[in-house]
Design a protein around this motif. Structure first.
Motif, short mmCIF file in Angstrom:
data_model
loop_
_atom_site.label_atom_id
_atom_site.label_comp_id
_atom_site.label_asym_id
_atom_site.label_seq_id
_atom_site.Cartn_x
_atom_site.Cartn_y
_atom_site.Cartn_z
N MET A 1 12.98 19.33 35.59
CA MET A 1 13.73 18.74 36.67
C MET A 1 13.66 19.72 37.84
SD MET A 1 17.83 17.77 36.66
CE MET A 1 17.72 17.46 34.94
N ASP A 2 13.30 19.21 39.02
CA ASP A 2 13.20 20.09 40.17
C ASP A 2 14.58 20.39 40.74
OD1 ASP A 2 13.98 18.02 41.91
OD2 ASP A 2 11.92 17.53 42.45
N SER A 3 14.64 21.37 41.63
CA SER A 3 15.91 21.83 42.17
C SER A 3 16.65 20.74 42.93
CB SER A 3 15.67 23.04 43.07
OG SER A 3 16.88 23.50 43.60
N ALA A 4 15.93 19.93 43.71
CA ALA A 4 16.58 18.87 44.48
C ALA A 4 17.21 17.84 43.55
CB ALA A 4 15.58 18.20 45.42
N GLU A 5 16.51 17.48 42.50
CA GLU A 5 17.07 16.51 41.55
C GLU A 5 18.27 17.10 40.83
OE1 GLU A 5 15.97 13.72 37.74
OE2 GLU A 5 14.35 14.52 38.96
N TYR A 6 18.18 18.37 40.46
CA TYR A 6 19.29 19.04 39.79
C TYR A 6 20.52 19.01 40.69
CZ TYR A 6 22.04 22.48 37.31
OH TYR A 6 23.05 23.11 36.63
N GLU A 7 20.36 19.37 41.95
CA GLU A 7 21.49 19.39 42.87
C GLU A 7 22.05 17.99 43.10
OE1 GLU A 7 21.29 21.78 46.34
OE2 GLU A 7 20.57 23.52 45.23
N ARG A 8 21.19 16.97 43.10
CA ARG A 8 21.66 15.59 43.24
C ARG A 8 22.53 15.22 42.05
NH1 ARG A 8 20.52 10.94 41.16
NH2 ARG A 8 18.65 11.62 40.08
N LYS A 9 22.12 15.60 40.87
CA LYS A 9 22.89 15.28 39.68
C LYS A 9 24.20 16.06 39.62
CE LYS A 9 19.07 13.47 37.22
NZ LYS A 9 18.90 12.68 36.06
N ILE A 10 24.16 17.31 40.07
CA ILE A 10 25.39 18.09 40.13
C ILE A 10 26.36 17.46 41.14
CG2 ILE A 10 26.37 20.31 40.86
CD1 ILE A 10 25.30 20.32 38.01
N ALA A 11 25.82 16.94 42.25
CA ALA A 11 26.67 16.26 43.23
C ALA A 11 27.34 15.04 42.60
CB ALA A 11 25.86 15.85 44.46
N ALA A 12 26.63 14.34 41.72
CA ALA A 12 27.23 13.21 41.01
C ALA A 12 28.34 13.70 40.08
CB ALA A 12 26.17 12.44 40.23
N ARG A 13 28.16 14.87 39.48
CA ARG A 13 29.20 15.44 38.64
C ARG A 13 30.43 15.75 39.49
NH1 ARG A 13 25.44 13.54 36.10
NH2 ARG A 13 24.50 14.56 34.33
N GLU B 1 30.13 21.48 48.56
CA GLU B 1 29.18 22.59 48.72
C GLU B 1 29.50 23.73 47.75
OE1 GLU B 1 25.84 24.49 49.92
OE2 GLU B 1 26.45 22.45 50.45
N GLU B 2 30.77 24.08 47.64
CA GLU B 2 31.15 25.13 46.69
C GLU B 2 30.80 24.73 45.27
OE1 GLU B 2 35.04 27.44 48.45
OE2 GLU B 2 35.31 25.37 47.79
N PHE B 3 31.02 23.46 44.94
CA PHE B 3 30.70 23.00 43.60
C PHE B 3 29.20 23.08 43.35
CE2 PHE B 3 29.83 19.78 40.36
CZ PHE B 3 30.75 20.13 39.39
N ILE B 4 28.43 22.61 44.30
CA ILE B 4 26.97 22.59 44.13
C ILE B 4 26.41 24.01 44.07
CG2 ILE B 4 24.77 21.96 45.21
CD1 ILE B 4 26.21 19.42 46.21
N THR B 5 26.85 24.86 44.98
CA THR B 5 26.27 26.21 45.00
C THR B 5 26.92 27.15 44.00
OG1 THR B 5 27.70 26.88 46.83
CG2 THR B 5 25.52 26.03 47.40
N GLY B 6 28.23 27.05 43.82
CA GLY B 6 28.92 27.96 42.90
C GLY B 6 28.87 27.49 41.47
#
Length: 172
Positions: free
Chosen positions: A1-13, A79-84
């Protein structure tokens, strides 16, 4: 899974945790989740089980704030959730699941209506009340019973939670 997809899924979380849709995760979101679970199972907040759910929700909030609330404003932005949180989730999803253990344990106890252990059907109710689509809730809750005995083990729930939060299961 690439980084963009990972961050998209984390945003859904993130959206899952942001129970009130405010754009932030805060203590109130965890309280809202606790109240929703208790209401679903007709458990009063003042009961031992109710108090355990609220204490678990508070511990979960404190753990999340500790890893993700970078600016210390008592709320976690997207942003904190995605990056932290995302970095910590990727590095150690099991650790993140551990901060949720008191809440998950208490929710399992509330969902255990007959004293023999929570069932996949009860887990589906919990998932639905927390915002999961009914068809997905049924599918996920069935997977929480890998031995097929009709009862959920705490470790199986924690493992599934770690996978979900860590995005180990891409379509979870």
């Amino acid at each position: 899974m690439d980084s963009a997809e990972y961050e998209r899924k984390i945003a859904a979380r993130f959206a899952t945790f942001d129970q009130d849709g405010s754009g932030y995760i805060d203590r109130e979101d965890f309280s809202t989740a606790a109240k929703a679970v208790l209401a679903e199972f007709g458990t009063t907040a003042r009961s031992d089980k109710g108090q355990a759910v609220f204490a678990g929700a508070e511990a979960f909030w404190q753990g999340m704030a500790g890893i993700a609330d970078v600016d210390g404003d008592q709320r976690v932005s997207r942003e904190e959730f995605i990056t932290g949180a995302a970095k910590r989730l990727r590095d150690n999803p099991q650790r993140f699941a551990e901060i949720a253990r008191p809440f998950l344990r208490a929710v399992i106890a509330v969902a255990d209506e007959d004293g023999a252990g929570a069932t996949p059907a009860a887990a589906a109710r919990v998932l639905r009340v927390l915002g999961t689509a009914p068809d997905l809730a049924a599918q996920v809750s069935a997977a929480l019973d890998p031995d097929g005995d009709g009862r959920l083990a705490e470790d199986d729930v924690l493992t599934a939670f770690a996978a979900y939060c860590g995005v180990e299961a891409p379509d979870a």
